[in-house]
Design an enzyme around this catalytic site. Structure first.
Site, PDB file in Angstrom:
ATOM      1  N   HIS A   1     -31.672  11.972 -14.554  1.00 38.21           N
ATOM      2  CA  HIS A   1     -31.082  11.169 -13.431  1.00 38.21           C
ATOM      3  C   HIS A   1     -29.774  11.271 -12.678  1.00 38.21           C
ATOM      4  O   HIS A   1     -28.858  10.797 -12.830  1.00 38.21           O
ATOM      5  CB  HIS A   1     -31.376   9.865 -14.219  1.00 38.21           C
ATOM      6  CG  HIS A   1     -32.346   8.996 -14.093  1.00 38.21           C
ATOM      7  ND1 HIS A   1     -33.194   8.462 -13.594  1.00 38.21           N
ATOM      8  CD2 HIS A   1     -33.323   9.171 -15.867  1.00 38.21           C
ATOM      9  CE1 HIS A   1     -34.508   7.920 -14.461  1.00 38.21           C
ATOM     10  NE2 HIS A   1     -34.991   8.493 -15.151  1.00 38.21           N
TER      11      HIS A   1
ATOM     12  N   LYS B   1      -5.265  16.799 -36.621  1.00 39.91           N
ATOM     13  CA  LYS B   1      -6.617  15.811 -37.587  1.00 39.91           C
ATOM     14  C   LYS B   1      -5.323  14.693 -37.579  1.00 39.91           C
ATOM     15  O   LYS B   1      -4.404  14.777 -37.576  1.00 39.91           O
ATOM     16  CB  LYS B   1      -6.887  16.573 -38.795  1.00 39.91           C
ATOM     17  CG  LYS B   1      -8.186  16.265 -38.801  1.00 39.91           C
ATOM     18  CD  LYS B   1      -7.891  17.222 -40.385  1.00 39.91           C
ATOM     19  CE  LYS B   1      -9.698  16.457 -41.255  1.00 39.91           C
ATOM     20  NZ  LYS B   1     -11.220  16.913 -40.095  1.00 39.91           N
TER      21      LYS B   1
HETATM   22  C1  F6R Z   1     -13.729  15.741 -33.996  1.00 38.34           C
HETATM   23  C2  F6R Z   1     -12.976  14.806 -35.555  1.00 38.34           C
HETATM   24  C3  F6R Z   1     -12.025  13.540 -34.722  1.00 38.34           C
HETATM   25  C4  F6R Z   1     -11.706  13.068 -35.596  1.00 38.34           C
HETATM   26  C5  F6R Z   1     -11.557  11.347 -34.821  1.00 38.34           C
HETATM   27  C6  F6R Z   1     -11.071  10.249 -35.471  1.00 38.34           C
HETATM   28  O1  F6R Z   1     -14.149  17.213 -34.711  1.00 38.34           O
HETATM   29  O2  F6R Z   1     -12.393  15.123 -36.341  1.00 38.34           O
HETATM   30  O3  F6R Z   1     -12.878  13.042 -33.343  1.00 38.34           O
HETATM   31  O4  F6R Z   1     -12.993  12.311 -36.496  1.00 38.34           O
HETATM   32  O5  F6R Z   1     -10.062  11.274 -34.688  1.00 38.34           O
HETATM   33  O6  F6R Z   1     -10.548  10.827 -37.131  1.00 38.34           O
HETATM   34  P1  F6R Z   1     -10.623   9.920 -38.274  1.00 38.34           P
HETATM   35  O7  F6R Z   1     -12.231   9.704 -38.744  1.00 38.34           O
HETATM   36  O8  F6R Z   1      -9.787  10.045 -39.234  1.00 38.34           O
HETATM   37  O9  F6R Z   1     -10.187   8.654 -37.700  1.00 38.34           O
END
Ligand code: F6R
Length: 592
Positions: free
Chosen positions: A488, A587
């Site tokens: 699509h 992170k």
């Molecule tokens: C991708 C990744 C991010 C986290 C996101 C949420 O590998 O690690 O997409 O998943 O920033 O982080 P949390 O789980 O700590 O809320």
């Protein structure tokens, strides 16, 4: 999302600060710096780049200092914008975002002050200098009253060279106390160690540290007593254990994370408040970001299949501003590895404000999300340092599948799901071995114009996670797409420079998914197949394939994601990237 550390004690601060920052590097690695007080003066070393750039600062001598590793929000990654920020008698480090910094800066500039950096944080040092009249804690309180946004702050003052003061709002901050020293850090791994008692500073609270003790204060600066923080030594360990990268080490820990995260809620919690809530649940609304959002997508599939309870999954940052319709009988689930993601926390608070029971699925027992939830379902993945989430995704799925089984039971639909779930750790080990095959695929991905990951049903849920993993550590454009939707519009992307990764674990849907394989192969795309159905391995349109173990249909993403994580990892290395430290990312995203 920036990491901060501090040390005051009888020993030497600098080695602790540098080592502590290394353990917090997952929070950002745009620049690093430390400031110490020596002979009544600040000694400061900061550099653009990772903490390795300031390693030699560990030789500096002082019993007091603070440090910072940065994920840039305001101002480019540069030495000028690196923390600590020093102004007059003050040195500060900050984790968070000050939303009103522009206004504050403008006011300070109109008073004749000049700023060195483009950061939001530097205003704090200027405001301290303005409000300080001999009492450091009162000055810090006065400053924080002016701030809108989030902060974890640590402050040194030349007038009081034996103390560190700290404040915190909506950004994490821990205090460690040991014989002859007090420590601070944004996360446990930086302070954990023999003889260290840890405390969590609460929102709006303050702390004053010297070599002998840490004192804690309420938002009104009344002394308060704090309970010691119980922390999991698993969470606090942060070495590579002989692996070159954290990501690879963490992938090898998937079977163990899954085994540890399986929970027989249905039996364990029968007659508990939580089980009663499950019995009354009519709808489930999941909020999360990134990989955790993808866990939500995968578990929607499992819950609806096993318990026939409708599930909605919304990206937390969208949920917040969507004026959501929340039906009575809703159970809210917020998924977050760190438990500190600002958007997820805000979405979770919205549910709380509407008196919706809130379940937190998180890897950090002392996180902010844990503290606001009615029920906490811990993932037991242990510390995850690699910025790209791997084992925490598999652990989230495990806990959420356990919840799906409890719901299945609460709705009177008990089956063999728990037995099937308990087979997953062993199957994950076999999948990890099978996934090594993808190492030989990487030359077909490096330099690709675009990579497509496609699948149907649960396979689609794994496809979107595979795509996110690949793009975040290889920087290759990629999309996860429902196999049936390709024709699509997205099929227009496909040519011989577009590898197509196909997930195929569902016999019922296999023939339909193979239609997409024909469509892609006919346009010259190389098709890479990840399947648990052996008969498709030899298909002539398939360029390369991996056979993974079969498991219950509801649980397949937990296994099928593993070769995708491996593909991203090996391709990142082939591209010359550090898979643990993708550019522009960190992170634990504690800003909105
Ligand atoms: C991708 C990744 C991010 C986290 C996101 C949420 O590998 O690690 O997409 O998943 O920033 O982080 P949390 O789980 O700590 O809320």
């Amino acid at each position: 999302m920036c990491g901060i550390v501090g040390y005051v004690g009888k020993g030497n601060a600098a080695p602790f600060l540098v080592e502590g920052l290394k353990k917090l590097e997952y929070r950002g690695y745009d620049s690093a710096g430390i400031a110490l007080i020596n002979d009544g003066k600040f000694v400061c070393k900061k550099r653009k780049g990772t903490v390795a750039e300031i390693s030699d600062a560990a030789d500096l001598c002082s019993g007091i200092g603070i440090g910072h590793t940065r994920w840039a929000t305001h101002g480019a990654p540069s030495e000028r914008n690196a923390h600590p920020h020093i102004y007059g008698r003050f040195a500060i480090v900050h984790n968070g975002i000050l939303e009103n910094y522009a206004l504050l800066k403008e006011q300070l500039e109109s008073d004749g002050e000049t700023f060195i950096s483009e950061t939001d944080s530097e205003v704090v040092a200027h405001l301290l200098e303005k409000f300080y009249c001999g009492n450091l804690l009162s000055a810090l309180r006065e400053v924080t009253e002016k701030l809108v946004g989030s902060y974890a702050l640590a402050v040194l003052c030349l007038d009081q060279p034996d103390i560190i003061v700290c404040a915190r709002k909506a950004s994490p901050l821990l205090v460690g106390v040991k014989e002859g020293a007090c420590l601070i850090a944004s996360d446990i791994p930086a302070i954990a160690g023999e003889g260290v008692t840890a405390y969590l500073l609460g929102d709006g609270e303050f702390a004053l540290l010297n070599a002998a003790e840490a004192k804690f204060y309420s938002p009104q600066l009344q002394p308060i007593r704090k309970n010691q923080l119980e922390y999991d030594p698993l969470i606090s360990s942060s070495d590579k254990g002989g692996y070159v990268h954290f990501m690879k080490k963490e992938m090898s820990e998937i079977p163990c994370s899954v085994r540890n995260s399986i929970c027989d809620f249905a039996t364990k919690l029968k007659f508990s408040d939580f089980y009663q809530v499950l019995c009354q649940t009519k709808y489930i609304h999941i909020v999360a970001c990134g990989t955790a959002y993808h866990s939500g997508l995968a578990v929607k599939y499992a819950i609806e299949r096993l318990a026939r309870v409708p599930v909605e999954v919304t990206i937390a940052s969208e949920f917040r501003y969507s004026n959501p319709v929340i039906c009575s009988g809703t159970l809210a689930i917020a998924i977050s590895q760190s438990g500190e993601t600002a958007d997820t926390l805000a979405a979770a608070k919205l549910f709380r404000a509407k008196s919706v029971p809130l379940v937190a699925v998180t890897n950090v027992s002392y996180s902010s999300l844990t503290r606001i939830a009615d029920f906490v379902l811990p993932t037991r993945a242990g510390s995850e340092i690699g910025v790209a989430a791997t084992k925490s995704y598999n652990a989230q799925l495990t806990v959420l599948y356990s919840l799906a089984i409890a719901l299945e039971n609460a709705k009177g639909k008990s089956g063999k799901s728990l037995e099937r779930l308990k087979r997953l750790p062993r199957l994950a080990t076999a999948t990890l071995e099978a996934a090594e095959t993808v190492r030989s695929w990487t030359s077909h991905f490096v330099g690709a114009r675009c990579v497509l990951f496609i699948g149907r049903g649960a396979d689609y849920c794994a496809a979107v996670e595979g795509s996110l993993k690949l793009k975040e550590i290889t920087y290759l454009p990629s999309e996860g797409y429902p196999a049936g939707e390709l024709k699509h519009g997205t099929l227009a992307l496909v040519d011989e420079r577009t590898p197509v990764v196909v997930l195929l674990t569902n016999k019922r849907l296999a023939a339909k998914t193979m239609n997409a394989v024909h469509e892609a192969a006919a346009r010259g795309a190389k098709v890479f197949l990840i399947t648990s159905i052996a008969e498709y391995l030899e298909n002539e349109e398939v360029f390369a394939s991996v056979l993974i173990p079969q498991c219950s249909e509801a649980f397949t993403p937990l296994l099928s994601v593993i070769p995708l994580q491996a593909l991203a990892y090996y391709t990142a290395i082939a591209c010359g990237n550090d898979p643990d430290k993708p550019r522009n990312l960190a992170k634990s995203v504690t800003v909105e």
